[in-house]
Write an enzyme that holds these catalytic residues in place. Structure first.
Site, PDB file in Angstrom:
ATOM      1  N   SER A  70       0.818  -1.210   0.000  1.00  0.00           N
ATOM      2  CA  SER A  70       0.000   0.000   0.000  1.00  0.00           C
ATOM      3  C   SER A  70       0.861   1.273   0.000  1.00  0.00           C
ATOM      4  O   SER A  70       1.523   1.569  -0.977  1.00  0.00           O
ATOM      5  CB  SER A  70      -0.950  -0.040   1.203  1.00  0.00           C
ATOM      6  OG  SER A  70      -1.925   0.962   1.128  1.00  0.00           O
ATOM      7  N   ASP A 125      10.111   5.672 -10.172  1.00  0.00           N
ATOM      8  CA  ASP A 125       9.699   6.262 -11.448  1.00  0.00           C
ATOM      9  C   ASP A 125      10.452   7.561 -11.744  1.00  0.00           C
ATOM     10  O   ASP A 125      10.725   7.875 -12.904  1.00  0.00           O
ATOM     11  CB  ASP A 125       8.193   6.521 -11.449  1.00  0.00           C
ATOM     12  CG  ASP A 125       7.384   5.265 -11.741  1.00  0.00           C
ATOM     13  OD1 ASP A 125       8.006   4.192 -11.910  1.00  0.00           O
ATOM     14  OD2 ASP A 125       6.145   5.349 -11.789  1.00  0.00           O
ATOM     15  N   LYS A 131      -0.707  -4.203  -3.163  1.00  0.00           N
ATOM     16  CA  LYS A 131      -2.007  -3.711  -2.683  1.00  0.00           C
ATOM     17  C   LYS A 131      -2.151  -2.251  -3.119  1.00  0.00           C
ATOM     18  O   LYS A 131      -1.789  -1.332  -2.399  1.00  0.00           O
ATOM     19  CB  LYS A 131      -2.128  -3.816  -1.164  1.00  0.00           C
ATOM     20  CG  LYS A 131      -3.497  -3.374  -0.648  1.00  0.00           C
ATOM     21  CD  LYS A 131      -3.541  -3.369   0.869  1.00  0.00           C
ATOM     22  CE  LYS A 131      -4.918  -2.914   1.358  1.00  0.00           C
ATOM     23  NZ  LYS A 131      -5.243  -1.529   0.996  1.00  0.00           N
TER      24      LYS A 131
END
Length: 377
Positions: free
Chosen positions: A285, A296, A310
């Site tokens: 999460s 990224d 998740k």
């Protein structure tokens, strides 16, 4: 004009016929459910508690959607102590459902479950000799609850281990200190984040400012292993500490009006120093949001094992009976546009646990040791 009008009338009739057909089908299913319930009450071998049967039916509907949606009775809701406050009772594990089996998402550092040896990915099959399969997640959680100081026997199945493992664990009041830090070799700032509770970002900010005073500092290790997540707001703030700009995360919902994006504000608290982020299967999460955003933006080297996957947002929605449903209302997306759901974050450098004796932050922690070697060349 007459042809256009005729076409619109035919289209409207088709549309209403479709809606009527769908509604009729739903009513047939409701009648079928009533018939099944009647047969159970009349013919089942044992007397059935109708209220519990209905609760189970509601919960079954929700859990058919995904592993994270669930029904909470008024008793469940009243007894639920949220981990985001940083203090709660129990064993110290975050759990979820997978194919009707209770699965350990992550054991929390320095808790009874962690000390006993439970690991992320373990499947809980018995609690005090009571079979867990077939029970709802809340029912399984209730079985694990009990007075502080009392013992519980947990039987698990672990990937790669043929025999079931049995753990005897003593329940405690769990107080999570979500942030720990230290200097490694007097030149590497190590920050361990065990959960994203309401004070995590303030604690991390203080730790970074303190570590930054070291003139020999080469960089940072941010350890998110076995961190099951927590508050989205904290994940955004903590990601922002290491970024100068750019998107951190977005959420997409069924309602386009509720789609949102969050961006970093100018100012990297670490002045762009080398950053290594440690993740494993117990990173879920909010942990995946931080690791994914930093990956990224090529701001950090992600090291360890693939994270849990998740990538969804749950809301607690109160009901008229003073219970509630925990319902998935949106999904997280990384700056690259990729979803975390069921995929997780893939490390740049994959380092699996070195042995069965592996323990975080000890001599057997080959993942942390590898990160330190990267700094030292």
């Amino acid at each position: 004009m007459i042809k256009k009008l005729s076409f619109l009338i035919i289209l409207s009739l088709f549309f209403f016929e479709k809606i009527f057909s769908e509604n009729t089908d739903i009513y047939k299913k409701i009648d079928l459910f009533g018939e099944v319930l009647k047969r159970i009450n009349e013919d089942y071998v044992d007397e059935v508690n109708q209220s519990k049967s209905m609760d189970a039916a509601i919960n079954g509907l929700l859990q058919s959607l995904d592993p994270y949606s669930a029904y909470m009775t008024p008793e469940d809701l009243a007894g639920m102590q949220t981990e985001t406050s940083g203090k709660f009772g129990g064993l110290g594990i975050e759990v979820g459902m997978e194919a009707g089996v209770v699965k350990v998402i992550s054991p929390i550092d320095d808790t009874p479950a962690s000390k006993a040896g439970l690991k992320a990915g373990d499947y809980i099959v018995k609690i005090n000799n009571v079979q867990v399969q077939g029970k709802s997640l809340m029912e399984a959680v209730n079985l694990m609850r009990g007075p502080v100081g009392s013992s519980i026997e947990v039987t698990v199945r672990r990937r790669g281990v043929k025999k079931a493992l049995i753990f005897n664990i003593t329940r405690e009041v769990i107080q999570v200190q979500s942030v720990k830090s230290k200097l490694i070799d007097n030149n590497i700032g190590y920050i361990r984040l065990t959960s994203f509770n309401e004070n995590s970002s303030k604690q991390i900010e203080k730790k970074i400012k303190k570590i930054n005073k070291n003139k020999n500092l080469k960089g940072y290790i941010l350890d998110l292993r076995n961190n099951p997540g927590g508050l989205l707001s904290q994940a955004i703030k903590i990601s922002d500490f290491f970024l100068e700009n750019g998107e951190i995360v977005s959420t997409k919902s069924r309602k386009t009006s509720e789609n949102r994006k969050w961006f970093a504000k100018k100012g990297d608290l670490t002045d762009g120093k080398t950053l290594i982020v440690l993740i494993n299967y117990g990173s879920a999460s909010a942990s995946e949001i931080v690791a994914g955003a930093l990956k990224d933006h090529k701001r950090a080297i992600i090291l360890g094992e693939n994270s849990y996957g998740k990538g969804s947002v749950q809301s607690i929605i109160p009901l008229k009976n003073k219970g509630a449903i925990k319902l998935t209302v949106a999904k997280y997306y990384l700056p690259s546009g990729k979803s975390i759901s069921e995929v997780g974050v893939t490390p740049d450098i994959e380092i699996v646990e070195g042995s069965n004796n592996f323990k975080l932050n000890t001599e057997t922690d080959n993942q942390l040791n590898f990160a330190i070697k990267l700094f030292n060349g």
